[in-house]
Design an enzyme around this catalytic site. Sequence first.
Site, PDB file in Angstrom:
ATOM      1  N   TYR A   1       9.398  -8.306  -9.326  1.00 17.41           N
ATOM      2  CA  TYR A   1       8.714  -7.232 -10.042  1.00 17.41           C
ATOM      3  C   TYR A   1       8.147  -6.268  -9.007  1.00 17.41           C
ATOM      4  CZ  TYR A   1       5.325  -4.821 -12.991  1.00 17.41           C
ATOM      5  OH  TYR A   1       4.615  -3.856 -13.659  1.00 17.41           O
TER       6      TYR A   1
ATOM      7  N   ASP B   1       7.899  -4.280  -0.306  1.00 14.89           N
ATOM      8  CA  ASP B   1       6.845  -4.212  -1.297  1.00 14.89           C
ATOM      9  C   ASP B   1       5.835  -5.303  -0.953  1.00 14.89           C
ATOM     10  OD1 ASP B   1       5.165  -4.446  -3.434  1.00 14.89           O
ATOM     11  OD2 ASP B   1       6.734  -4.479  -4.969  1.00 14.89           O
TER      12      ASP B   1
ATOM     13  N   LYS C   1      -3.339  -3.748  -4.668  1.00 17.53           N
ATOM     14  CA  LYS C   1      -4.136  -4.965  -4.860  1.00 17.53           C
ATOM     15  C   LYS C   1      -5.235  -5.172  -3.797  1.00 17.53           C
ATOM     16  CE  LYS C   1      -0.574  -7.400  -7.548  1.00 17.53           C
ATOM     17  NZ  LYS C   1      -0.912  -7.256  -8.943  1.00 17.53           N
TER      18      LYS C   1
HETATM   19  C1  LIG Z   1       5.143  -7.178  -5.905  1.00 17.54           C
HETATM   20  C2  LIG Z   1       4.518  -6.182  -6.818  1.00 17.54           C
HETATM   21  N1  LIG Z   1       4.816  -4.886  -6.677  1.00 17.54           N
HETATM   22  C3  LIG Z   1       4.264  -3.948  -7.476  1.00 17.54           C
HETATM   23  C4  LIG Z   1       3.381  -4.284  -8.461  1.00 17.54           C
HETATM   24  C5  LIG Z   1       2.784  -3.231  -9.320  1.00 17.54           C
HETATM   25  O1  LIG Z   1       1.451  -3.047  -8.979  1.00 17.54           O
HETATM   26  P1  LIG Z   1       0.421  -2.435 -10.031  1.00 17.54           P
HETATM   27  O2  LIG Z   1       0.208  -3.454 -11.101  1.00 17.54           O
HETATM   28  O3  LIG Z   1      -0.801  -2.139  -9.222  1.00 17.54           O
HETATM   29  O4  LIG Z   1       1.048  -1.190 -10.574  1.00 17.54           O
HETATM   30  C6  LIG Z   1       3.029  -5.627  -8.638  1.00 17.54           C
HETATM   31  C7  LIG Z   1       2.081  -6.028  -9.692  1.00 17.54           C
HETATM   32  O5  LIG Z   1       1.830  -7.175  -9.953  1.00 17.54           O
HETATM   33  C8  LIG Z   1       3.626  -6.607  -7.811  1.00 17.54           C
HETATM   34  O6  LIG Z   1       3.347  -7.909  -7.951  1.00 17.54           O
END
Ligand SMILES: Cc1ncc(COP(=O)(O)O)c(C=O)c1O
Length: 462
Positions: free
Chosen positions: A167, A269, A297
Amino acid sequence: MTTIEPAARIDRDRVAALTERQRAIHRERTAESGRTYERAAAVMPGGVPSAFQTGDPWPIYLDRGEGARVWDVDGNEYVDFHNGFGVMCVGHANPMIAAAVKAQVDRGTHFAAPTEGSITVANELRRRWGLPHWRFTNSGTEATLDAIHLARAAGDRDVIVKIEGTYHGHHDAVMVSVKPPADLMGDRSRPASVPYGLGYPVALTDLTRVVPFNDADALERLLDELEGQVAGVIMEPAMMNVNIVPPVPGYLERVRDLTAVRGITLIFDEVKTGAAVAAGGATELYGVRPDVVCLAKAICGGLPGGAIGMSDPLAELVADGRVRQQGTFNGNPLVMAAAEATLIQVLTDEAYTRLHSANRTLMAGCERVIAEYGLPAHTVGMGSKGCVVFSAEPVREYRDYQTKVHHDLSDLAWLYHMNHGIFMTPGRDEEWTLSVLHTDEDLARYVEVFEAFARDVTAPSP
Ligand SMILES: Cc1ncc(COP(=O)(O)O)c(C=O)c1O
């Protein structure tokens, strides 16, 4: 003497009966959350501000948090191992973050003009990740969205390659094969691009291709097949949404080489790994430098913010406006004040040493229980994050996670934790995150509850 395979000790009927009992206890303990849910569902779909907060039979509505603890609206106290999906490594209501944010409140909360704080935070991110240029966003989703734009602009190509089962936020290019069901995901040698929900044009979904994690040969084959079409590869250096799946030795290095020789932008990411697993995230842990890093985060200590780091040539595209990286709240001074306090005052080198050591203690405690009760499980962890994976074998990719993990045990362990004062993420496929405010007693409490679960699950039938 025949050796008993650990999994053979697990009696499915017993697991089902225990699950039913724990579910009933959970409903009773959280009755006020149930009533709150009814009011909330009248104004918010599913009774939640974000789909990730839904719960079965209802979400647990929280009242407050302090240190390593949270309290729900029923008055239940929990030690928090959810920690806001890994955001709160600093702990709840951390006095240093609170002081920094309060001071900024008195000096103005929003200007949409750059402030000193953004320069300080960008410098600190450069120091930690080694990438020279940074811009800010409001979330992880925005960070990966900007990263995709950058990759497409730099390569003047459209195709994005991602890892099956990951994700990266909820925009069109990455809402592909996030949790594809077995009947739709296609053969492993040629995984299908499966949209994660409705609302994504087929033309866009088809521009994103997927490969299994930890298989550099599969990536090489796809890049060869799509020669000249791939703009970027986006990946978590360690998968964090199917419990934790670390990269096998040499994998990230090969991905780096395969992308570099083809002029493909490599995007890490690190929204989840970010400041949570080491000062410089998984980039530091594994020693492989991508072209772009996406953060959110844990870097902002509980305020909503994200960042994107980039190489010199990519930064030129942003600086001269060919790639439009923008947003009203980017670099908001309150968020920057929280990020500065988080990165410079709270998550210091000593804090990482303590977090790593606490994580090792917690993993060792769980490993002791696994061995003593013969559970078909093992622990995986890095930095402040870890988990028990209910599989006797290692999980190397999403398809392993689907087929090798005892999901009914994950569900039951979740109920035991929640019913015994250990707050966990609503998704059973997540991991724990420790904060600098967790104590040895908090870790011991986790292990104690895990042991109660193991004892009941493996008890001989009456
Ligand atoms: C690996 C990863 N990338 C991107 C995101 C998206 O982040 P946000 O919820 O702050 O939009 C998440 C969210 O859990 C994530 O786990």
